[in-house]
Design a protein around this motif. Structure first.
Motif, PDB file in Angstrom:
ATOM      1  N   VAL A   1      -6.610   1.341  -7.663  1.00 56.19           N
ATOM      2  CA  VAL A   1      -7.791   0.511  -7.829  1.00 56.19           C
ATOM      3  C   VAL A   1      -7.490  -0.903  -7.344  1.00 56.19           C
ATOM      4  N   VAL A   2      -8.432  -1.427  -6.574  1.00 56.33           N
ATOM      5  CA  VAL A   2      -8.308  -2.783  -6.077  1.00 56.33           C
ATOM      6  C   VAL A   2      -9.308  -3.632  -6.831  1.00 56.33           C
ATOM      7  N   GLY A   3      -8.942  -4.851  -7.177  1.00 55.16           N
ATOM      8  CA  GLY A   3      -9.923  -5.659  -7.883  1.00 55.16           C
ATOM      9  C   GLY A   3      -9.487  -7.081  -8.127  1.00 55.16           C
ATOM     10  N   THR A   4     -10.251  -7.731  -8.990  1.00 58.52           N
ATOM     11  CA  THR A   4      -9.991  -9.126  -9.340  1.00 58.52           C
ATOM     12  C   THR A   4      -9.747  -9.226 -10.839  1.00 58.52           C
TER      13      THR A   4
ATOM     14  N   LEU B   1       0.831  -1.198   0.000  1.00 63.45           N
ATOM     15  CA  LEU B   1       0.000   0.000   0.000  1.00 63.45           C
ATOM     16  C   LEU B   1       0.873   1.259   0.000  1.00 63.45           C
ATOM     17  N   LEU B   2       1.941   1.242   0.772  1.00 67.46           N
ATOM     18  CA  LEU B   2       2.828   2.408   0.802  1.00 67.46           C
ATOM     19  C   LEU B   2       3.488   2.626  -0.553  1.00 67.46           C
ATOM     20  N   ALA B   3       3.859   1.521  -1.194  1.00 66.14           N
ATOM     21  CA  ALA B   3       4.437   1.651  -2.535  1.00 66.14           C
ATOM     22  C   ALA B   3       3.417   2.282  -3.479  1.00 66.14           C
ATOM     23  N   ALA B   4       2.158   1.847  -3.348  1.00 67.91           N
ATOM     24  CA  ALA B   4       1.099   2.383  -4.203  1.00 67.91           C
ATOM     25  C   ALA B   4       0.911   3.882  -3.947  1.00 67.91           C
ATOM     26  N   LEU B   5       1.055   4.278  -2.687  1.00 60.44           N
ATOM     27  CA  LEU B   5       0.900   5.692  -2.350  1.00 60.44           C
ATOM     28  C   LEU B   5       2.017   6.528  -2.954  1.00 60.44           C
ATOM     29  N   LEU B   6       3.206   5.978  -2.899  1.00 55.86           N
ATOM     30  CA  LEU B   6       4.356   6.645  -3.501  1.00 55.86           C
ATOM     31  C   LEU B   6       4.075   6.928  -4.980  1.00 55.86           C
ATOM     32  N   VAL B   7       3.505   5.930  -5.617  1.00 57.12           N
ATOM     33  CA  VAL B   7       3.154   6.065  -7.030  1.00 57.12           C
ATOM     34  C   VAL B   7       2.052   7.122  -7.203  1.00 57.12           C
ATOM     35  N   ALA B   8       1.045   7.056  -6.346  1.00 62.37           N
ATOM     36  CA  ALA B   8      -0.081   7.996  -6.448  1.00 62.37           C
ATOM     37  C   ALA B   8       0.396   9.431  -6.243  1.00 62.37           C
TER      38      ALA B   8
ATOM     39  N   ARG C   1      -6.847  11.911   2.660  1.00 61.48           N
ATOM     40  CA  ARG C   1      -5.491  12.110   2.110  1.00 61.48           C
ATOM     41  C   ARG C   1      -5.535  12.449   0.623  1.00 61.48           C
ATOM     42  N   GLY C   2      -6.734  12.573   0.114  1.00 61.92           N
ATOM     43  CA  GLY C   2      -6.845  12.960  -1.284  1.00 61.92           C
ATOM     44  C   GLY C   2      -6.499  11.860  -2.272  1.00 61.92           C
ATOM     45  N   VAL C   3      -6.486  10.630  -1.797  1.00 61.03           N
ATOM     46  CA  VAL C   3      -6.262   9.517  -2.728  1.00 61.03           C
ATOM     47  C   VAL C   3      -7.453   8.563  -2.646  1.00 61.03           C
ATOM     48  N   PRO C   4      -8.416   8.757  -3.543  1.00 64.09           N
ATOM     49  CA  PRO C   4      -9.563   7.852  -3.525  1.00 64.09           C
ATOM     50  C   PRO C   4      -9.157   6.451  -3.988  1.00 64.09           C
ATOM     51  N   VAL C   5      -9.875   5.440  -3.507  1.00 61.83           N
ATOM     52  CA  VAL C   5      -9.560   4.053  -3.872  1.00 61.83           C
ATOM     53  C   VAL C   5     -10.738   3.473  -4.630  1.00 61.83           C
ATOM     54  N   GLY C   6     -10.496   2.948  -5.801  1.00 60.05           N
ATOM     55  CA  GLY C   6     -11.561   2.334  -6.590  1.00 60.05           C
ATOM     56  C   GLY C   6     -11.647   0.840  -6.340  1.00 60.05           C
ATOM     57  N   LEU C   7     -12.816   0.273  -6.634  1.00 55.83           N
ATOM     58  CA  LEU C   7     -12.990  -1.171  -6.533  1.00 55.83           C
ATOM     59  C   LEU C   7     -13.567  -1.678  -7.839  1.00 55.83           C
ATOM     60  N   LEU C   8     -12.956  -2.680  -8.404  1.00 50.10           N
ATOM     61  CA  LEU C   8     -13.495  -3.237  -9.634  1.00 50.10           C
ATOM     62  C   LEU C   8     -13.485  -4.765  -9.587  1.00 50.10           C
ATOM     63  N   THR C   9     -14.693  -5.320  -9.439  1.00 50.51           N
ATOM     64  CA  THR C   9     -14.852  -6.777  -9.503  1.00 50.51           C
ATOM     65  C   THR C   9     -16.049  -7.049 -10.393  1.00 50.51           C
ATOM     66  N   ALA C  10     -16.332  -8.310 -10.614  1.00 53.39           N
ATOM     67  CA  ALA C  10     -17.480  -8.651 -11.460  1.00 53.39           C
ATOM     68  C   ALA C  10     -18.774  -8.140 -10.837  1.00 53.39           C
ATOM     69  N   SER C  11     -18.766  -7.979  -9.524  1.00 50.86           N
ATOM     70  CA  SER C  11     -19.992  -7.549  -8.841  1.00 50.86           C
ATOM     71  C   SER C  11     -20.210  -6.050  -8.893  1.00 50.86           C
TER      72      SER C  11
END
Ligand code: ADP
Ligand code: MG
Length: 700
Positions: free
Chosen positions: A382-385, A314-321, A351-361
């Protein structure tokens, strides 16, 4: 003169049909046959006199068959073939079970060589005997002395249509026909600097060790000849990886490297409600260094269940964001994706970094919103499958790909995701920690970071092994914990989720528990054959405490986080692998309560299986569990057949030869880095040994 890549039917005594069978067994060429090293060696410079045999004595004897008889027993289907073998010093009974065909081979007067252990008389049995020894009919063909006797003799593993003795004859003849100075496929100079034995000599001495060779070293595959060949094998395996790696490095990264400063570091730190462990900090630094560097990251992050990999990612992802770029966080199941999404959203609030969710549902306008956000670049995490792999998912600036629990995720899918960005960085996380040597072999094209410590204050899950006969008491214990407000998992083995018998057993266990132990309390049932919505409803009920007990298959193995679940019972625990059980028990012990894992062993479980399970009671260290599991089952089974790389190893042993593997890896990566274009013999050998795998790689 024989050439190494000649097909085997060019050899005398091997016709096209046999050559085909051998090819199917992976032995297609002369070189393949030479790489079929002996399984063990027997010192036949002298044989053990039969008179010297005593209970527990293991050795090789040579004698003649004096009598032979096939007996049927009262046990159905069991036959016993018994022969009496004598040499000048005495005679011994030799017993074979269920091998009636030996009758035609071990006939009276035949000279035989037997290898085995003498067993003492047991009550109801007569005298000393060899039980099921390995046998070889001593032929009187020319040259038998010096090949099959009068020396340290190689015992090869049988091949289709070829007995160990036949292989010995064949290889002996082959070695005689080989040029004295066989060309060496290793890069020039390497053999010298590493004091490696010349290749031809290595083949000779590995198959037919000279007089005075160290038998113990031979058995351990530790002679210079054997180690030279093992080194070579590792070298080429790693060279394949090194070239893959070179190709991806050469392509460079799409965009510029990331930027980090102190202010950004502080912002990252502020996200976490705790201090990183030093192991986490080290892993994060390695990842950050990759993100900043001009070459794309290919890294494996391993660590025990619960060691905090997700947090590091997650921290790595934040660095990227924070650098205005995007991260995909890929989870193996919807349940897990939703769980991550909830967690990340909570941690990143404000923190100004919204998190998306993408799954079949995720459908309708919610889906459209996520897709639009990814395409415009407004959504940076974005978190997903698998849903993320689909074509409609497009990114503005995909920079980092985090893949959780890669065992569930195909390489092809990884590739499709990667193609959505311009050579993004890839971080693969696995919670089945494996020894470094193994990681280098299986994921050889990846760098490896290890988190080798758990966050402080973690209490190990108290694990015990119980007999199925004591099941009632175990469930009484579970009932008391449930009364006290805890929740429990009951895990049942369903090896293939399609096995109806197993699923019925799970359903009826649920019913029985309901009736006998938990009347009036709801009990959930979770398995992979349930429709997705039902599965998630059950999981949500459990996560929110509405179900005190959940009967489940291994679908819960991966990453479910329910802190109030403090008890796990594993039915028929002997049907699971150790590492899998370790994963499973990682589902409890996530909260403040003392946690328990009860492994139930069926009455039919072998002593060996019980010993295996005991490992889990003795240690809570996932690396140690993996190491023991690997030792007990071997890498093939441990990793599952799907893993490539393993099948290619014929000589090396990842546990035994770790030092050689590391050396070979270093040499291979140095070679790949040095040579602009691989020397032709090197490339040719690589193609020969690992052809199919390498077709995807650009050589040179
Ligand atoms: P993994 O992904 O390796 O299984 P997680 O990142 O999910 O592990 O962490 C497991 C649990 O430990 C989570 O509840 C997380 O909040 C917590 N955790 C992670 N790192 C730390 C730390 N340094 N100190 C305290 N708790 C931590
Ligand atoms: Mg995890």
């Amino acid at each position: 003169m024989i050439s190494l890549d000649a097909p085997l039917d060019t050899l005398r005594g091997i016709g096209p049909a046999r050559a085909r069978d051998l090819r199917e067994a992976g032995v297609a060429t002369v070189e393949d046959l030479l790489l079929h090293l002996p399984l063990r060696y027997e010192d036949r410079t002298s044989f053990l006199p039969i008179a010297a045999l005593a209970p527990g004595v293991r050795g090789t004897i040579r004698g003649r068959v004096r009598s032979a008889a096939l007996r049927r027993t009262r046990v159905r289907g069991l036959t016993i073939f018994e022969v009496l073998v004598e040499d000048g010093t005495g005679a011994i009974r030799v017993i074979f079970f269920n091998q009636p065909y030996l009758r035609t081979h071990l006939t009276r007067g035949r000279e035989v060589i037997l290898y085995g252990e003498a067993k003492g008389s047991r009550p109801g049995r007569r005298g000393l005997a060899l039980e099921s020894p390995q046998i070889e009919i001593a032929g009187d063909e020319e040259g038998a002395e010096g090949i099959h006797m009068g020396r340290i003799v190689p015992i090869h593993l049988r091949l289709p249509g070829l007995s160990p003795r036949a292989i010995r004859t064949l290889v002996h003849r082959l070695l005689r026909g080989l040029p004295a100075d066989l060309p060496d496929p290793l890069p020039p100079g390497l053999a010298d600097t590493r004091s490696l034995m010349a290749r031809g000599r290595a083949f000779r001495e590995a198959h037919f060790p000279g007089e005075g060779s160290d038998l113990a070293a031979l058995q351990a595959r530790a002679t210079p000849a054997q180690r030279r060949l093992i080194f070579e094998e590792f070298f080429f395996l790693q060279l394949g990886f090194a070239l893959e790696r070179r190709a991806s490095d050469a392509a460079g990264r799409g965009g510029p490297g990331l930027h980090v400063d102190d202010a950004l570091r502080d912002r990252l730190r502020a996200v976490l409600p705790f201090r990183l462990t030093s192991a986490q900090r080290r892993a994060l630094q390695e990842i950050a260094a990759d993100l900043l560097s001009p070459r794309p990251m290919n890294r494996l992050l391993q660590g025990d269940v619960g060691c905090g990999k997700t947090m590091v990612a997650l921290l790595a992802a934040l660095l990227v964001a924070e650098n205005g770029l995007q991260t995909v966080f890929m989870a193996p199941t919807e349940i897990l994706a939703e769980q991550h999404h909830r967690l990340f959203t909570r941690l990143l609030q404000g923190r100004g970094v919204p998190v998306g969710l993408l799954t079949a549902s995720v459908t309708g306008s919610a889906r459209r919103q996520v897709l639009a956000g990814l395409e415009s670049g407004a959504l940076r995490l974005v978190v997903g499958t698998h849903a993320l792999v689909e074509d409609e998912v497009r990114f503005r600036a995909l920079r980092l790909l985090v893949i959780d629990e890669q065992h569930r995720f195909g390489v092809a899918q990884r590739g499709r995701l990667r193609d959505k960005g311009d050579r993004p960085d890839v971080l693969v996380m696995t919670a089945t920690p494996i020894p470094r040597s193994l990681a280098l072999t299986v994921y050889g094209d990846l760098d490896v970071s290890v988190i080798d410590a758990l966050p402080p204050g973690r209490r190990p899950v108290l694990t015990v092994l119980r007999e199925a006969a004591g099941r009632a008491r175990v469930y009484e214990f579970v009932r008391r914990k449930v009364e006290a407000g805890r929740q429990a998992f009951v895990v049942v083995p369903v090896i293939e989720e399609t096995e109806r018998g197993d699923l019925q057993a799970a359903a009826s266990l649920r019913e029985r528990l309901q009736r006998e132990v938990f009347p009036g309390r709801p009990i959930g049932l979770l398995h992979g054959r349930l429709p997705a919505e039902e599965r998630e409803a059950v999981m949500a009920d459990f996560a929110q405490g509405r179900l005190p007990v959940l009967v489940a298959t291994t679908v819960i193995e991966v990453g479910i986080d329910v802190p109030n679940a403090a008890v796990m019972v594993v039915e028929q625990a002997d049907r699971f692998g150790l590492s899998q059980l370790h994963q499973l028990r990682g589902r409890v012990g996530r909260g403040a309560h003392e946690s328990y894992c009860v492994l139930l062993a069926e009455e039919s479980a072998t002593d060996e299986a019980r010993q295996r399970l005991q490992v889990l009671c003795d240690t809570s260290d996932g690396f140690e569990v993996a190491r023991r599991d690997l030792e007990l089952r071997g890498p093939g089974q441990f990793l599952g057949t799907r893993q490539s790389g393993m099948a290619d190893l014929r000589l090396g042993d990842l546990m035994r030869d770790q030092d050689l593997l590391e050396e070979a890896r270093e040499a291979a990566f140095a070679t790949a880095a040095g040579a602009g274009r691989l020397p032709a013999p090197l490339a040719a050998h690589l193609e020969r040994r690992f052809g199919p795998r390498l077709r995807m790689i650009q050589i040179g």
